[in-house]
Design a protein around this motif. Structure first.
Motif, mmCIF file in Angstrom:
data_model
loop_
_atom_site.group_PDB
_atom_site.id
_atom_site.type_symbol
_atom_site.label_atom_id
_atom_site.label_comp_id
_atom_site.label_asym_id
_atom_site.label_seq_id
_atom_site.Cartn_x
_atom_site.Cartn_y
_atom_site.Cartn_z
ATOM 1 N N LEU A 1 37.036 82.592 -35.593
ATOM 2 C CA LEU A 1 35.788 83.339 -35.453
ATOM 3 C C LEU A 1 36.026 84.844 -35.547
ATOM 4 C CD1 LEU A 1 33.987 81.311 -32.645
ATOM 5 C CD2 LEU A 1 33.541 81.298 -35.104
ATOM 6 N N LEU B 1 34.156 87.155 -38.260
ATOM 7 C CA LEU B 1 33.371 88.315 -37.832
ATOM 8 C C LEU B 1 33.975 89.617 -38.352
ATOM 9 C CD1 LEU B 1 32.494 87.251 -34.180
ATOM 10 C CD2 LEU B 1 31.009 87.225 -36.189
ATOM 11 N N SER B 2 35.306 89.703 -38.401
ATOM 12 C CA SER B 2 35.962 90.894 -38.960
ATOM 13 C C SER B 2 35.643 91.045 -40.435
ATOM 14 C CB SER B 2 37.475 90.814 -38.763
ATOM 15 O OG SER B 2 37.798 90.813 -37.408
ATOM 16 N N PHE C 1 32.857 90.086 -41.958
ATOM 17 C CA PHE C 1 31.479 90.515 -42.147
ATOM 18 C C PHE C 1 31.185 91.908 -41.582
ATOM 19 C CE2 PHE C 1 30.744 85.867 -42.554
ATOM 20 C CZ PHE C 1 30.226 85.900 -43.838
ATOM 21 N N PHE C 2 31.765 92.232 -40.425
ATOM 22 C CA PHE C 2 31.401 93.482 -39.765
ATOM 23 C C PHE C 2 32.398 94.612 -39.965
ATOM 24 C CE2 PHE C 2 29.124 90.245 -37.229
ATOM 25 C CZ PHE C 2 27.841 90.684 -37.486
#
Length: 167
Positions: A121, A125-126, A128-129
């Protein structure tokens, strides 16, 4: 300790300090899982989380005084230091309390499966963000972790729903 090392497009078998760290971490986590189950069966999960987070806060403070740069705290306003300290303790308390609730409700194995999903996860998340790049191997092994966790949780759910066999 001998381990597989993946670097610069090739795989080699060599001495790996990472393998030693992995084996040590597995041993500590296994021992910790035993103690977590014992703590959760004898205390309320939130109380257990408070005790564990207080102990962890003391350990982190000792590490910070020994190996950290504590003088930096004097360069920021006191309320920022207090806010960071309080949010750290509250975060530990919430994380440990919720983790102990999961252990009490679903068991240690399911809790550990959720912990195994965290690196995957974080990677997603890294991506995408933070615009981090994921390699094909990271994506493949992330999928293997998710699929393995699914198989274990699904097998445990089937065991709980099957009636006991009569002799």
């Amino acid at each position: 300790i001998i381990g597989f090392i993946l670097g610069r497009g090739q795989i080699s078998i060599d001495y790996s300090l990472g393998s030693l760290y992995t084996i040590t971490g597995i041993c500590i986590a296994s021992t910790g899982a035993f103690f977590q189950k014992k703590i959760v069966t004898s205390l309320h999960p939130i109380s257990a989380g408070a005790v564990v987070s207080a102990i962890m806060s003391l350990v982190y403070a000792i590490f910070a005084f020994k190996w950290g740069n504590i003088s930096v705290l004097g360069s920021v306003p006191w309320y920022i230091t207090a806010l960071l300290f309080a949010s750290g303790i509250i975060g530990l308390l919430a994380g440990m309390g919720l983790g102990f609730i999961v252990i009490r409700a679903f068991g240690v194995i399911t809790h550990r499966m959720f912990i195994l999903i965290i690196p995957f996860l974080v990677g997603v998340l890294s991506y995408f963000f933070l615009n981090e790049q994921l390699t094909l191997l990271q994506i493949i092994f992330g999928g293997v972790m998710i699929f393995g966790s699914y198989l274990i949780i699904n097998a445990r759910a089937k065991q709980k729903t099957q009636p006991p066999e009569r002799s």
